[in-house]
Design a protein around this motif. Structure first.
Motif, short mmCIF file in Angstrom:
data_model
loop_
_atom_site.label_atom_id
_atom_site.label_comp_id
_atom_site.label_asym_id
_atom_site.label_seq_id
_atom_site.Cartn_x
_atom_site.Cartn_y
_atom_site.Cartn_z
N MET A 1 0.85 -1.19 0.00
CA MET A 1 0.00 0.00 0.00
C MET A 1 0.89 1.24 0.00
O MET A 1 1.77 1.36 0.84
N ASN A 2 0.67 2.14 -0.96
CA ASN A 2 1.52 3.33 -1.00
C ASN A 2 1.14 4.31 0.10
O ASN A 2 0.10 4.19 0.75
N ASP A 3 2.01 5.30 0.29
CA ASP A 3 1.83 6.21 1.42
C ASP A 3 0.54 7.02 1.32
O ASP A 3 -0.14 7.26 2.34
N ARG A 41 -12.05 -0.04 -1.59
CA ARG A 41 -13.26 -0.86 -1.67
C ARG A 41 -12.97 -2.15 -2.43
O ARG A 41 -13.44 -3.23 -2.05
N GLY A 42 -12.20 -2.04 -3.50
CA GLY A 42 -11.84 -3.23 -4.26
C GLY A 42 -11.01 -4.21 -3.47
O GLY A 42 -11.02 -5.41 -3.75
N ALA A 43 -10.27 -3.71 -2.47
CA ALA A 43 -9.45 -4.57 -1.62
C ALA A 43 -10.24 -5.15 -0.46
O ALA A 43 -9.68 -5.87 0.36
N GLY A 44 -11.53 -4.81 -0.38
CA GLY A 44 -12.37 -5.41 0.65
C GLY A 44 -12.75 -4.50 1.80
O GLY A 44 -13.48 -4.92 2.70
N GLY A 63 -5.59 -10.34 4.06
CA GLY A 63 -5.05 -9.73 2.85
C GLY A 63 -4.00 -8.69 3.17
O GLY A 63 -3.86 -8.25 4.32
N GLY A 64 -3.25 -8.27 2.14
CA GLY A 64 -2.15 -7.35 2.35
C GLY A 64 -2.56 -6.01 2.93
O GLY A 64 -2.04 -5.59 3.98
N GLU A 78 3.16 -8.04 1.00
CA GLU A 78 2.81 -8.54 -0.34
C GLU A 78 1.98 -9.79 -0.14
O GLU A 78 2.47 -10.80 0.36
N TYR A 79 0.71 -9.75 -0.56
CA TYR A 79 -0.22 -10.85 -0.26
C TYR A 79 -0.54 -11.65 -1.51
O TYR A 79 -0.70 -11.10 -2.61
#
Length: 316
Positions: A1-3, A41-44, A63-64, A78-79
């Motif tokens: 995940m970026n800053d 949202r796409g990541a859950g 998840g990551g 990294e997941y």
């Protein structure tokens, strides 16, 4: 995940916050804020949106991004839903020059333990490999294996499972049946450390940690146990976070690592047999010393064992 995405997520957790206010705060466009929200949202992540702005409603189970959210340790995650081996992938990551990366998978299809022994790693476990670049001479790298064992044991204990460490790299739960006697208990987790470097310096270290988490007994090899079997399902997201945080607390202090390992050891004070490359060592395990050697009091004196397979024996 970026800053920037992490900053957006933190702001949503404290929300509600409007898109324009968040754009101003972070110095990005409103469209960029919207894209980050949609990516979350796409990541859950469940993100609500109304007249008061955006707000974080719930975090995905695993998840990551889920592990990184609220993680108090400097690891990028990294997941993978599925991967052959987290250690193999971690070595690839290490080759790019990266450091402090935790490769995490829901399942591994080609996992292995020490001496290339098969390791069952189905969906529901905690399978992670840490990419490290420690300021240590190569001879001292084994102390990181001890640190990983302590971190795993502490995370298991916080989950209500009375785990202990068997030298050199197994995390166990004491078993009453005779089949578990030589092992010191039922195996809950294992650790596999690999490194690349030269005689006087380490290029990278990969510490692989495999924990039987939310797995049923019938899905495990004989003699193994799981967090589920011992005390019910655990929050894998929080378990990985605590493991990473505890490892980060320990990794730069070898003496603290040794003290913590001693306190959690199932091996010290036991009569043991250790199969080494030079033969068999039998006696009482009395201490552990840098960088992770087991000290065994034998009939011929004290022996320092750096590597080998350890068996707990019944008292004479």
């Amino acid at each position: 995940m970026n800053d920037t995405r992490r900053a957006v997520l933190d702001a949503l957790a404290d929300g509600p916050v409007t898109g324009p206010a968040l754009a101003d705060e972070l110095g990005v466009s409103r469209n960029a804020v919207w894209k980050h929200v949609e990516a979350l949202r796409g990541a859950g992540f469940e993100v609500s949106s109304d007249d008061t702005g955006y707000a974080l409603e719930s975090v995905p189970e695993f998840g990551g991004p889920a592990v990184e959210f609220g993680l108090d340790a400097p690891f990028e995650v990294e997941y993978h839903e599925s991967v052959g081996s987290t250690n193999d992938r971690a070595r690839q990551v290490a080759a790019t020059g990266a450091a402090d990366v935790a490769v995490v998978a829901d399942e591994q299809t080609g996992s292995r333990g020490r001496l290339d022994r098969e390791w069952s790693a189905p969906s529901g476990g905690v399978w992670t490999s840490l990419v490290l670049r420690p300021d240590l001479p190569p001879a001292h790298v084994p102390v990181l294996t001890l640190a990983a064992a302590v971190a795993t044991t502490d995370a298991a204990r916080e989950a209500g499972v009375p785990a202990e460490i068997k030298w050199p790299n197994d995390v166990l739960v004491e078993g009453e049946d005779k089949s578990a006697t030589a092992r010191g208990g039922h195996k809950l987790a294992g650790i596999l450390t690999e490194m690349e470097g030269e005689a006087d310096r380490v290029s990278w270290v990969v510490v692989g940690i495999g924990v039987n988490a939310n797995l049923d007994a019938e899905d495990l090899p004989e003699g193994a146990t799981s967090l589920r079997d011992e005390n019910g399902d655990v929050d894998r997201r929080r378990f990985v976070q605590r493991l990473l945080e505890r490892f980060d607390e320990l990794r730069d202090d070898p003496e603290e690592i040794l003290d913590a390992w001693r306190d959690r050891s199932a091996t010290l004070g036991q009569r043991v047999r250790v199969e080494t490359a030079d033969g068999e060592v039998v006696g009482e395990a009395v201490d552990v010393a840098l960088p992770g050697a087991l000290l065994v009091e034998t009939e011929d004196g004290r022996v320092r064992v750096h590597a080998g397979d350890c068996e707990h024996l019944r008292p004479e």
